[in-house]
Every structure is written in C-alpha cells, then in structure tokens.
Design a protein around this motif. Structure first.
Motif, PDB file in Angstrom:
ATOM      1  N   CYS A 175       0.981  -1.135   0.315  1.00 58.99           N
ATOM      2  CA  CYS A 175       0.133  -0.389  -0.325  1.00 58.99           C
ATOM      3  C   CYS A 175       1.193   1.463  -0.098  1.00 58.99           C
ATOM      4  CB  CYS A 175      -1.131  -0.065   1.364  1.00 58.99           C
ATOM      5  SG  CYS A 175      -2.235   1.723   1.605  1.00 58.99           S
ATOM      6  N   ALA A 176       0.386   1.955  -1.164  1.00 53.99           N
ATOM      7  CA  ALA A 176       1.655   2.845  -1.776  1.00 53.99           C
ATOM      8  C   ALA A 176       1.700   4.407  -0.015  1.00 53.99           C
ATOM      9  CB  ALA A 176       1.779   4.046  -2.473  1.00 53.99           C
ATOM     10  N   THR A 177      -0.187   4.230   0.452  1.00 59.61           N
ATOM     11  CA  THR A 177      -0.568   5.166   1.954  1.00 59.61           C
ATOM     12  C   THR A 177       0.131   4.939   3.063  1.00 59.61           C
ATOM     13  OG1 THR A 177      -2.530   5.359   0.598  1.00 59.61           O
ATOM     14  CG2 THR A 177      -2.352   6.002   2.772  1.00 59.61           C
ATOM     15  N   CYS A 178       0.455   3.524   3.697  1.00 58.02           N
ATOM     16  CA  CYS A 178       0.806   3.278   4.865  1.00 58.02           C
ATOM     17  C   CYS A 178       1.433   2.353   4.921  1.00 58.02           C
ATOM     18  CB  CYS A 178      -0.603   2.636   5.479  1.00 58.02           C
ATOM     19  SG  CYS A 178      -1.457   0.857   4.886  1.00 58.02           S
ATOM     20  N   GLU A 179       2.056   1.582   4.051  1.00 54.06           N
ATOM     21  CA  GLU A 179       3.265   1.015   3.848  1.00 54.06           C
ATOM     22  C   GLU A 179       2.774  -0.857   4.049  1.00 54.06           C
ATOM     23  OE1 GLU A 179       7.397   1.881   4.443  1.00 54.06           O
ATOM     24  OE2 GLU A 179       6.518   4.065   3.624  1.00 54.06           O
ATOM     25  N   HIS A 180       0.979  -1.470   4.809  1.00 49.62           N
ATOM     26  CA  HIS A 180       0.958  -1.970   4.765  1.00 49.62           C
ATOM     27  C   HIS A 180       1.409  -2.959   3.392  1.00 49.62           C
ATOM     28  CE1 HIS A 180      -1.381  -5.303   6.308  1.00 49.62           C
ATOM     29  NE2 HIS A 180      -2.218  -5.915   5.402  1.00 49.62           N
ATOM     30  N   ARG A 181       1.544  -4.422   3.692  1.00 54.87           N
ATOM     31  CA  ARG A 181       2.028  -5.269   2.891  1.00 54.87           C
ATOM     32  C   ARG A 181       1.172  -6.590   2.985  1.00 54.87           C
ATOM     33  NH1 ARG A 181       6.651  -3.106   3.986  1.00 54.87           N
ATOM     34  NH2 ARG A 181       8.165  -2.561   2.229  1.00 54.87           N
ATOM     35  N   THR A 214      -4.500  -0.265  -8.912  1.00 57.11           N
ATOM     36  CA  THR A 214      -3.932   0.187  -8.634  1.00 57.11           C
ATOM     37  C   THR A 214      -5.439  -0.238  -7.800  1.00 57.11           C
ATOM     38  OG1 THR A 214      -2.606   1.092  -9.589  1.00 57.11           O
ATOM     39  CG2 THR A 214      -3.285   2.474  -8.232  1.00 57.11           C
ATOM     40  N   SER A 215      -6.495   0.245  -7.914  1.00 58.82           N
ATOM     41  CA  SER A 215      -8.142   0.544  -7.485  1.00 58.82           C
ATOM     42  C   SER A 215      -8.388  -0.645  -6.184  1.00 58.82           C
ATOM     43  CB  SER A 215      -9.302   0.446  -7.871  1.00 58.82           C
ATOM     44  OG  SER A 215      -9.179  -0.645  -8.926  1.00 58.82           O
ATOM     45  N   ASP A 216      -6.890  -2.151  -6.459  1.00 54.10           N
ATOM     46  CA  ASP A 216      -7.577  -2.740  -5.097  1.00 54.10           C
ATOM     47  C   ASP A 216      -7.333  -2.330  -3.609  1.00 54.10           C
ATOM     48  OD1 ASP A 216      -7.398  -4.904  -6.839  1.00 54.10           O
ATOM     49  OD2 ASP A 216      -5.765  -5.883  -6.829  1.00 54.10           O
ATOM     50  N   LYS A 217      -8.137  -2.335  -2.586  1.00 53.75           N
ATOM     51  CA  LYS A 217      -8.567  -1.582  -1.427  1.00 53.75           C
ATOM     52  C   LYS A 217      -7.405  -2.310  -1.047  1.00 53.75           C
ATOM     53  CE  LYS A 217     -12.305   0.830  -0.713  1.00 53.75           C
ATOM     54  NZ  LYS A 217     -13.871   0.332  -1.389  1.00 53.75           N
ATOM     55  N   CYS A 218      -6.459  -1.591   0.454  1.00 55.26           N
ATOM     56  CA  CYS A 218      -5.603  -2.215   1.295  1.00 55.26           C
ATOM     57  C   CYS A 218      -6.628  -2.844   2.425  1.00 55.26           C
ATOM     58  CB  CYS A 218      -4.674  -1.050   1.626  1.00 55.26           C
ATOM     59  SG  CYS A 218      -4.016  -1.037   3.567  1.00 55.26           S
ATOM     60  N   PRO A 219      -5.527  -4.092   3.101  1.00 55.01           N
ATOM     61  CA  PRO A 219      -6.510  -4.342   3.853  1.00 55.01           C
ATOM     62  C   PRO A 219      -6.649  -4.070   5.517  1.00 55.01           C
ATOM     63  CG  PRO A 219      -5.102  -6.346   2.913  1.00 55.01           C
ATOM     64  CD  PRO A 219      -4.903  -5.065   2.208  1.00 55.01           C
ATOM     65  N   SER A 220      -5.227  -2.788   5.457  1.00 53.57           N
ATOM     66  CA  SER A 220      -5.198  -2.146   6.547  1.00 53.57           C
ATOM     67  C   SER A 220      -5.689  -1.069   6.636  1.00 53.57           C
ATOM     68  CB  SER A 220      -3.853  -1.971   7.282  1.00 53.57           C
ATOM     69  OG  SER A 220      -3.351  -1.754   8.027  1.00 53.57           O
ATOM     70  N   CYS A 221      -5.782  -0.036   5.593  1.00 55.90           N
ATOM     71  CA  CYS A 221      -6.118   0.585   5.838  1.00 55.90           C
ATOM     72  C   CYS A 221      -7.479   1.879   4.677  1.00 55.90           C
ATOM     73  CB  CYS A 221      -5.474   2.077   5.298  1.00 55.90           C
ATOM     74  SG  CYS A 221      -4.548   2.529   3.919  1.00 55.90           S
ATOM     75  N   GLY A 222      -7.591   0.778   3.849  1.00 52.43           N
ATOM     76  CA  GLY A 222      -8.707   1.326   3.057  1.00 52.43           C
ATOM     77  C   GLY A 222      -8.305   2.162   1.711  1.00 52.43           C
ATOM     78  N   ALA A 223      -7.293   2.513   1.893  1.00 56.56           N
ATOM     79  CA  ALA A 223      -7.163   3.390   0.534  1.00 56.56           C
ATOM     80  C   ALA A 223      -6.811   2.351  -1.222  1.00 56.56           C
ATOM     81  CB  ALA A 223      -5.406   4.283   0.932  1.00 56.56           C
ATOM     82  N   GLN A 224      -7.163   3.114  -2.056  1.00 53.93           N
ATOM     83  CA  GLN A 224      -6.606   2.384  -3.373  1.00 53.93           C
ATOM     84  C   GLN A 224      -5.197   2.893  -3.670  1.00 53.93           C
ATOM     85  OE1 GLN A 224     -10.844   3.598  -4.288  1.00 53.93           O
ATOM     86  NE2 GLN A 224     -11.014   1.668  -4.566  1.00 53.93           N
ATOM     87  N   ALA A 225      -4.664   2.631  -2.850  1.00 52.26           N
ATOM     88  CA  ALA A 225      -3.666   2.676  -3.063  1.00 52.26           C
ATOM     89  C   ALA A 225      -2.054   1.320  -4.353  1.00 52.26           C
ATOM     90  CB  ALA A 225      -2.766   4.258  -2.441  1.00 52.26           C
ATOM     91  N   THR A 226      -2.689   0.442  -4.444  1.00 51.94           N
ATOM     92  CA  THR A 226      -2.172  -1.317  -3.810  1.00 51.94           C
ATOM     93  C   THR A 226      -1.078  -0.846  -5.198  1.00 51.94           C
ATOM     94  OG1 THR A 226      -3.900  -1.886  -3.240  1.00 51.94           O
ATOM     95  CG2 THR A 226      -2.657  -3.108  -4.777  1.00 51.94           C
ATOM     96  N   ARG A 227      -0.128  -0.737  -5.181  1.00 55.83           N
ATOM     97  CA  ARG A 227       1.313  -1.106  -5.826  1.00 55.83           C
ATOM     98  C   ARG A 227       1.887  -2.894  -6.045  1.00 55.83           C
ATOM     99  NH1 ARG A 227       6.623   2.089  -4.884  1.00 55.83           N
ATOM    100  NH2 ARG A 227       7.663   0.294  -6.172  1.00 55.83           N
ATOM    101  N   PRO A 228       2.963  -2.675  -6.802  1.00 53.15           N
ATOM    102  CA  PRO A 228       4.172  -4.659  -7.039  1.00 53.15           C
ATOM    103  C   PRO A 228       4.879  -3.943  -5.401  1.00 53.15           C
ATOM    104  CG  PRO A 228       3.355  -3.828  -8.961  1.00 53.15           C
ATOM    105  CD  PRO A 228       3.035  -2.382  -7.977  1.00 53.15           C
ATOM    106  N   ASP A 229       5.375  -4.535  -4.820  1.00 57.77           N
ATOM    107  CA  ASP A 229       6.178  -4.361  -3.890  1.00 57.77           C
ATOM    108  C   ASP A 229       7.133  -4.411  -4.477  1.00 57.77           C
ATOM    109  OD1 ASP A 229       7.752  -3.586  -1.107  1.00 57.77           O
ATOM    110  OD2 ASP A 229       7.223  -5.783  -0.497  1.00 57.77           O
TER     111      ASP A 229
END
Ligand code: BJW
Ligand code: ZN
Length: 235
Positions: free
Chosen positions: A119-125, A134-149
């Motif tokens: 997650c580019a917003t909270c760095e959760h992996r 990219t629109s996949d929701k982060c399971p931790s903060c809910g942001a739609q900022a998903t990127r490959p690690d």
C-alpha cells in the motif's frame, strides 16, 4: 565443534540464474528493457504517470513467475544451504521467488517480490493477487493505492543494513547471473574485497565489474553453479 559456523558464504543472484527457467533477463538481447522503457515501468514517476501500464507489466511477469520452475542452479544453491558447514545467505535481486521454490530458506529480496502487494499510503504489505490493480483496497487502511512490492529506480533497496553485516562476516562472496549495472548491488564485490573476502563471479559472460573478482566461472548457470557447489561440498 562449531568451527563451521565461522564460515559464511554470501551469494548475490540476478536475472541470469532464472534465464534457463524461461524468465527473461533485463539487458540481454531481446531482454525486458528492449521491450519496455525503464523509466516507464520501473520508476515511481512512471507508476504515477500510468499505473495501468505498470500493473500490466508486473501482472504479466507475475503470471510467468507463478508458472516457472526452478532450475538446476537454484536447486544447487538450496542443497548448498542444507549441507554446507556454515551459513549460506542468498541476496537476490530477482523478484520471481524461484530460490524459495527450490527450497532455499535464507533469502533476502533486496528488490522486492512479485508475490507481495504494497500500500503506497500506509506501507502495509499482503499477498499479491495474481492480477493486481491500483484500485484494489488496502486491507489495513482501505486506500486505493496498491502497487507491486518492487524496488524501482530511485527507491532504497531492502535489507541494506543486514547486507552490510553479512558482507562483514562473509568468508566467500559469489555473484551469479547479474550484469553489474545496477547499484548498490553492483558495489557489493568492491565492498567484499575491501573487507578481505575472496570473491567469485559465475556468469554467462564477464560482467561490468569482472576485474574485481578473484575467480570467474563462465557458462550457463545450470552447469556452472552445480559444479561450483559440488566443489564447496567436497569433503
Ligand atoms: C546468465 C544466463 C545464464 C544470462 N546463466 N548467466 C549513476 C551512477 C550510479 C548509480 C546510479 C546512478 N544513477 C542512478 C543510480 C542508482 C540506480 C542505478 O544503479 N542506476 C544504474 C542504472 C546506473 N539504482 C537505484 O536507483 C537503486 N536504488 C538506490 O540506489 O537507492 C539509493 C538512493 C535512493 C534515492 C536517491 C538516491 C539514492 C534501485 C535499483 C532498483 C532496480 N530495480 C530493477 C527493476 C525492479 C525489479 C523487477 O522489475 O524485476 O531490478 S532494474 C533491474 O535490474 C531489476 C534487476 O534486479 C536489476 C539487475 O539486473 P540483473 O539481474 O543484473 O539482470 P541483467 O539482465 O542486467 O543481467 C543478466 C546477466 O545474466 C547478464 O550478465 C547475462 O550475461 C547473465 N546471464 N543468461 C548465467 N543462463
Ligand atoms: Zn494502506
């Protein structure tokens, strides 16, 4: 009795070790950088400009990696870790996961992994879906900022402190299947040398920094790596 634990082999691997598993390298003829502009698919700026393009590039590579099978070179390194009287650390620039598939356990992914979402917003992996958006929701903060690690140009590679410590206790440094074009990895051989550690290059052809190595084994990794491992394990 524990004398063997004073031995530590540090092995840097690059795309060349996975070439014979059918995964493309970057800089060889017809490699990934002949098909894509680096600044489009492997920089944070490229991702900001066109996230769909970048996700497409990594989704395709993830699909290939999932299907890929480790080759005799990966397996030989797993055998070395299991049987060597001392520590074996693999520092890989590869994001394909083939070292783990072959059974290696002590693996540091300095350029990230295709199997991980960040997650580019909270760095959760979390575990990457096969097809990431990219629109996949982060399971931790809910942001739609998903990127490959994946570590892109201009980003700090992972585990630099751990790598530094490993080089300091290494009794042998090996570089396998990497062209020596990308820093900081390309600088590890000079650092190992400075610390008085013997160095060996195992590659299809001499790399950029080939003159810095004490020893060189040229040829396809599936032949050179098992032969080198057999020598190291010889009683
Ligand atoms: C076989 C074979 C067979 C084939 N058997 N062998 C100017 C000077 C110095 C440094 C810099 C500079 N400007 C910028 C930098 C820093 C930059 C850099 O190094 N740029 C260079 C291009 C000059 N580095 C970075 O930005 C890194 N971060 C960093 O430095 O952070 C510090 C910092 C941060 C912020 C500000 C300032 C400083 C990050 C680098 C990230 C690299 N990422 C990539 C893509 C992501 C991963 C992915 O998509 O998979 O990682 S680039 C790409 O290259 C990938 C690879 O891991 C990496 C290395 O490639 P590799 O593995 O060596 O592959 P090839 O294709 O080059 O070579 C294959 C080799 O195998 C060949 O030699 C073949 O002969 C051989 N081979 N078949 C055996 N069968
Ligand atoms: Zn998040």
């Amino acid at each position: 009795m524990f004398a063997g634990m004073n031995n530590c082999i540090t092995i840097l691997t690059g795309a060349g070790i996975s070439a014979e598993s059918g995964l493309g390298t970057f800089r060889d003829e017809g490699g990934l950088w002949a098909q894509h502009r680096i600044e489009d698919v492997a920089t944070p700026e490229g991702f900001t400009r066109d996230p769909e393009l970048v996700q497409g590039f990594y989704n395709a590579r993830r699909a290939q990696a999932v299907e890929a099978v480790p080759n005799a070179a990966h397996s030989a390194l797993a055998k070395l870790e299991a049987e060597f009287d001392g520590e074996v650390l693999i520092i890989t620039q590869n994001v394909d996961g083939l070292h783990e598939k072959a059974g290696s356990q002590n693996v540091l992914h300095m350029h990230g992994a295709l199997s991980v979402a960040l997650c580019a917003t909270c760095e959760h992996r979390w575990e990457a879906p096969l097809v990431m958006q990219t629109s996949d929701k982060c399971p931790s903060c809910g942001a739609q900022a998903t990127r490959p690690d994946i570590v892109w140009f201009g980003e700090m590679p992972y585990g630099m402190e751990q790598i530094d410590e490993a080089l300091q206790r290494s009794t042998l440094f090996a570089s396998i299947g990497t062209s020596g074009n990308v820093y900081p990895a390309a600088g590890f051989v000079a650092e190992a040398r400075r610390l008085g550690c013997p160095t060996v290059e195992i590659n299809l052809e001499p790399s950029e920094g080939c003159s810095l190595f004490d020893d060189s084994r040229l040829g396809p990794a599936t032949q050179t790596v098992p032969a080198w491992v057999a020598e190291l394990l010889k009683p």
